[in-house]
Each structure stands twice: as structure tokens, then as C-alpha cells.
Scaffold this motif. Structure first.
Motif, PDB file in Angstrom:
ATOM      1  N   GLN A  92       0.823  -1.208   0.000  1.00  0.00           N
ATOM      2  CA  GLN A  92       0.000   0.000   0.000  1.00  0.00           C
ATOM      3  C   GLN A  92       0.858   1.260   0.000  1.00  0.00           C
ATOM      4  OE1 GLN A  92      -3.525   0.198   2.606  1.00  0.00           O
ATOM      5  NE2 GLN A  92      -2.978  -1.850   3.288  1.00  0.00           N
ATOM      6  N   PHE A  94       3.779   1.795  -1.319  1.00  0.00           N
ATOM      7  CA  PHE A  94       4.649   1.880  -2.504  1.00  0.00           C
ATOM      8  C   PHE A  94       6.069   1.375  -2.234  1.00  0.00           C
ATOM      9  CE2 PHE A  94       2.070   5.982  -2.915  1.00  0.00           C
ATOM     10  CZ  PHE A  94       0.979   5.331  -3.433  1.00  0.00           C
ATOM     11  N   GLN A 151       2.042   3.933  -7.558  1.00  0.00           N
ATOM     12  CA  GLN A 151       1.515   2.581  -7.424  1.00  0.00           C
ATOM     13  C   GLN A 151       1.765   1.758  -8.674  1.00  0.00           C
ATOM     14  OE1 GLN A 151       1.138   0.367  -5.427  1.00  0.00           O
ATOM     15  NE2 GLN A 151      -0.922   0.384  -4.577  1.00  0.00           N
ATOM     16  N   PRO A 171      -3.573  -3.324  -3.958  1.00  0.00           N
ATOM     17  CA  PRO A 171      -2.726  -2.812  -5.049  1.00  0.00           C
ATOM     18  C   PRO A 171      -3.364  -1.730  -5.898  1.00  0.00           C
ATOM     19  CG  PRO A 171      -3.647  -4.927  -5.645  1.00  0.00           C
ATOM     20  CD  PRO A 171      -4.003  -4.704  -4.202  1.00  0.00           C
ATOM     21  N   SER A 174      -4.856   3.374  -4.865  1.00  0.00           N
ATOM     22  CA  SER A 174      -4.535   4.749  -5.272  1.00  0.00           C
ATOM     23  C   SER A 174      -4.783   5.007  -6.750  1.00  0.00           C
ATOM     24  CB  SER A 174      -3.058   5.049  -4.953  1.00  0.00           C
ATOM     25  OG  SER A 174      -2.797   4.888  -3.589  1.00  0.00           O
TER      26      SER A 174
END
Length: 232
Positions: A92, A94, A151, A171, A174
Motif C-alpha cells: 500500500q 509503494f 503505485q 494494489p 490509489s
């Protein structure tokens, strides 16, 4: 043949004199090439379960076998080697390296873990960045791109090594609607082309709707009869 075999996995965290059981006896089998979603409320144990499968954490009890390798007792060095050779991660947060460019972030696992020759790894990086729509931003630093773009870079980094198993924690959280579906299609295409297994922890109905099997976790337990297989 199963890629993931979990037998009665438990996990207890202790802080001072307080113990909390995050997982309470999880048994689960996931086949090679599966596209699986784990759903459940916050605090249900989804991320803990992914961390154990990914050799980032150790269970308090039970047995975890990944691609025929029992991973419970792997030491730090062997665990890192196993992850590098077999697994891809999408977090989450990155977890991009801020001083490396987009291209270099995606190239990093090929260079440091796989040790592939430069021409081969650079071609793989270009192909993967093109697939997630980030090739035109290859020379930018992470602080020069948006959260959704970060992301996509993180997803490219996870896919570039062609891992046997990709573990993805929210995943698409965002990503805008169109980008999210493009990324999901990319993942399914990779599964179809390479037999990659994908295991998601997510609340995103876009991923849940694409999953072939759904498992529900509540309060550290798989909910009886809640797992659902969806026809391809």
C-alpha cells in the motif's frame, strides 16, 4: 498442484503483558496460476497472513509451504533469497527508493537479486513500464509523480522479475477507475502467459470482481463456507 499450502497457521503478537492473536488457525491451499482475493474488515488478519506467506513474518504455530519449500524456519538470509527468487510484492505504501528514478526502481530487483545482464534487464524494465503506462516517466524520481503513478511503478517492480507468486496488499487503492482495470488486466495477462499466481488482500470490488476464488477472513479466522469460487 498447490503453490501455497497453509496448515493451522497461528500468529500471536505480544506487547508488554498484552497478547493479541491475529491468526487463529488458518488452513488454506492455493493452486499454481490462481487469481485469489482475501477479503475482510480492517484488523481481520489479512496483511498478517500475506506477510507470513511472503516470508516477511513467521507464524507462531502451524506450517507454511510455498512452492514445495517449508518457509517457517527459514533464516533471514535464506528467507531473503527465497523471496527474491520466487515472490513479488505490491505494498500500500509503494516503498519506492526516493533517490532512484522510476526506471531504476523497477530495475533494482533484476540487478540486485536476479543479477541479470544489463541488456536483458533493461529490456524487461522497458516492457514492464510500457505495460503499466509509465515508460514516458522512466527518468523521473518518485517525488515527481503522483500517488497513482507511484503505485503503477510499484506494480511494475513486482512483475518485472516474472515471479511465481505475487502478493498484493490493496494494489489498486490509489488508482483511478481506468488505470485500475488496466492494471488488473495486466496481472491477468501475466497469469495467463507465465502461470503467475496472484494473491490479493483487498477491499476493492474491482479486484474482488475479477478474482476466481474469494476467501473471507474475520477476526483471524477463515469464515466457514464463505470462500467462493467464481467461474473463469
Amino acid at each position: 498442484m498447490a503453490l501455497i499450502e497453509l496448515q493451522n497457521i497461528t500468529k500471536t503478537y505480544t506487547v508488554g503483558e498484552v497478547s493479541q492473536q491475529a491468526l487463529k488457525g488458518i488452513s488454506l491451499s492455493v493452486g499454481k496460476g490462481a487469481f485469489v482475493s482475501i477479503v475482510g474488515p480492517s484488523g481481520s488478519g489479512k496483511t498478517t497472513l500475506l506477510n507470513i506467506i511472503g516470508c516477511l513474518d513467521k507464524p507462531s504455530g502451524g506450517k507454511a509451504v510455498i512452492d514445495g519449500q517449508e518457509v517457517n524456519h527459514l533464516g533471514r538470509k535464506d528467507g531473503a533469497r527465497f523471496r527474491g527468487e520466487n515472490l513479488g510484492f505490491i505494498f500500500q505504501a509503494f516503498n519506492l527508493i526516493p533517490v532512484l528514478s522510476v526506471f531504476e526502481n523497477v530495475e533494482y530487483p533484476l540487478q540486485m537479486i536476479k543479477n541479470e545482464p544489463a541488456p536483458q534487464r533493461r529490456e524487461k524494465v522497458r516492457e514492464t513500464l510500457q505495460a503499466v503506462g509509465m515508460l514516458e516517466h522512466a527518468h523521473k524520481l518518485p517525488d515527481q509523480i503522483s500517488g497513482g503513478q507511484k503505485q503503477r511503478v510499484a506494480i511494475a517492480r513486482a512483475l518485472v522479475t516474472r515471479p511465481k507468486l505475487v502478493l498484493a496488499d490493496e494494489p489498486t487503492a490509489s488508482l483511478d477507475h481506468e488505470t485500475a482495470f488496466n492494471v488488473i488486466r495486466l496481472m491477468r495477462g501475466m497469469r495467463d502467459a507465465y502461470g503467475t499466481t496472484f494473491l490479493f488482500s483487498t477491499h476493492d470490488p474491482r479486484i474482488v470482481g475479477e478474482a476466481e476464488t474469494i476467501h473471507t477472513l474475520e477476526d483471524g479466522l477463515l469464515v466457514p463456507n464463505a470462500s467462493e469460487e467464481i467461474p473463469s
